[in-house]
Structures are given as structure tokens and as C-alpha cells.
Design an enzyme around this catalytic site. Sequence first.
Site, PDB file in Angstrom:
ATOM      1  N   SER A  42      28.831 -18.394   1.433  1.00 18.64           N
ATOM      2  CA  SER A  42      29.322 -18.853   0.131  1.00 18.64           C
ATOM      3  C   SER A  42      28.214 -19.394  -0.774  1.00 18.64           C
ATOM      4  O   SER A  42      28.421 -19.532  -1.972  1.00 18.64           O
ATOM      5  CB  SER A  42      30.395 -19.923   0.312  1.00 18.64           C
ATOM      6  OG  SER A  42      29.848 -21.114   0.841  1.00 18.64           O
ATOM      7  N   LYS A 119      28.405 -27.118  -0.986  1.00 18.73           N
ATOM      8  CA  LYS A 119      28.544 -26.392  -2.254  1.00 18.73           C
ATOM      9  C   LYS A 119      27.597 -27.023  -3.282  1.00 18.73           C
ATOM     10  O   LYS A 119      26.978 -28.052  -3.027  1.00 18.73           O
ATOM     11  CB  LYS A 119      29.976 -26.471  -2.794  1.00 18.73           C
ATOM     12  CG  LYS A 119      31.070 -26.000  -1.836  1.00 18.73           C
ATOM     13  CD  LYS A 119      31.063 -24.505  -1.619  1.00 18.73           C
ATOM     14  CE  LYS A 119      32.184 -24.095  -0.665  1.00 18.73           C
ATOM     15  NZ  LYS A 119      32.113 -22.646  -0.344  1.00 18.73           N
TER      16      LYS A 119
END
Length: 278
Positions: A42, A119
Amino acid sequence: MAEKQGFVGSIVETFKTVFWALVIAGIFRTVFFQPFWIPSGSMKDTLLIGDFLFVNKMVYGYSYASCPSVRIPQVGVDIGAEDFCGWFEGYDDRLFGSDPQAGDIVVFRHPVTGRDFIKRLIGVPGDRVQMQDGQLYINDEAVVVEDAGTFTEIMEPQGPLRNQPQCANGAVGLGAVCEKERQIETLPNGVSHAILNIGNRAADNTGVFTVPADQFFFMGDNRDNSTDSRFPQAARGVGFVDRKDIVGRADRVIFSSAGRSMLAFWTWRSDRFFKALD
């Protein structure tokens, strides 16, 4: 008898040594740095599957999330930070705390599952965040992006989860080159980083997310292959992340393994040793 006492004494000393080693390791991991291994794609191409890094816990101060987790699914061990420091979870502020800045790569506890996620911080309290046709808008202004060529990798199972990459150049076979469009995105505060684009996806167009006080909005750099704040918690997404759920900041890759195990040293990526993160 003396020999027996000597044997028992050596066993006791061994246990004491192991006990204090674990205590010191626990303090180090709780207060200073936490090891983190990248299991998914990701955050490509900033972070690759198999990257190993240490998360700086001192930079944002401490909350219940600073306590370690011990998860060994093979033997049924699943002890989260709330099990060690649940008494601290209701405390809304952070000890010696400071807020992360937009563009930081942050590890945080998932608001629902308690698992560690990594993230990039996109929206801070008060920001208005939206995606329109794959373009990021912050406070109603389009974020500057510049083309930066093509990111390529081989279509093959990656890491211990054996996930296969998604490609912008269609369904390619095993061993073929998998391509993604690469761009450099510059946030309003001047922080620049690479992002990848695979194609038109549902999360390329969203409503406006207004980041509440004491919460943050995160996205993955691999925009079309990231479960992040664009997806609500009810849909197994991340949603907004509370300040207290932040663990720390990732600054540098220590080493990286392209194989199924980080112990397989022959698969280590030599070009990623001590690589600074943007």
C-alpha cells in the site's frame, strides 16, 4: 549437594538474565523505537513489501498505543497495546506530545482492529480532503503533481503473504513486467513524495472529508491499492485516526528482503540498506 546447588543456581541466574533482558527490550520498544516490517504494497514505491524499519516513538510523545503488542498467531498469542496499557487508553492527550505533520509516514493503531498500520499523513485537524478523478484536493485546492516516469516490478508472489501486484498495463502473466504510473505529489506545506496510479478506481472520487479536532487523515502512496482514511471503519477501512492511536514516525529503512522471510539474507535488497524515507 554443592554441585546440585550450583546447577540450580545457574538455572536461576539464566532465568534472571532472560527476565531482565526482556524487561530492557520492552522498555526500549515502548519508549524509543518499535520494529516494523512491511507486509503489503500500500505504500509503494516509498516502502516495499519486505522492508524492515524502526518506528521513532519519541517524536510524537506517548499514549497507550506506545505500549508493545505481542501477536504470535501460530500459538494463539494475541496481546495488544490496550492489554498492557488499557488504563491509559482513555487519556486524550499525549505525554511529551507533538502532532505529526502532513507528509509524515506514520504508524498507528487501526481504530477498530488494533493492528499496526503505516500510511502517509495527508490531512490534519481542520483540513478538507477530497479526491476528484484521482487528483488530491486539500482545502479545495488541487495538490501539485508532476509526472515521474513509470514504476516497474516483476509479476510474482511477494512476501510471506504471497500477494501479487496490481498493474496498470493490464493482466500480465507471471514473470512479466508490471507497470504503474508514477508521479511526485507536493503537499501544501512543501513536502514531496512519490505516488503510484493503477487506473480508475472507486476511491479516485470521494466526498469531502473534513478532519475533526484531535484526528488525522491518512492515505497510502500506492493510491489504488490502499485501505486508508478514504474508506469508513464500517467498511473495514481506517476512517479518521485519533491522536491517541498514533505510534510513531518511520524515517529510514534498515534493510529489506525480497523473499518470503526477512531471515533469508540472500534475498536482501542491498540498495535499501539504511535508506532515508521521503
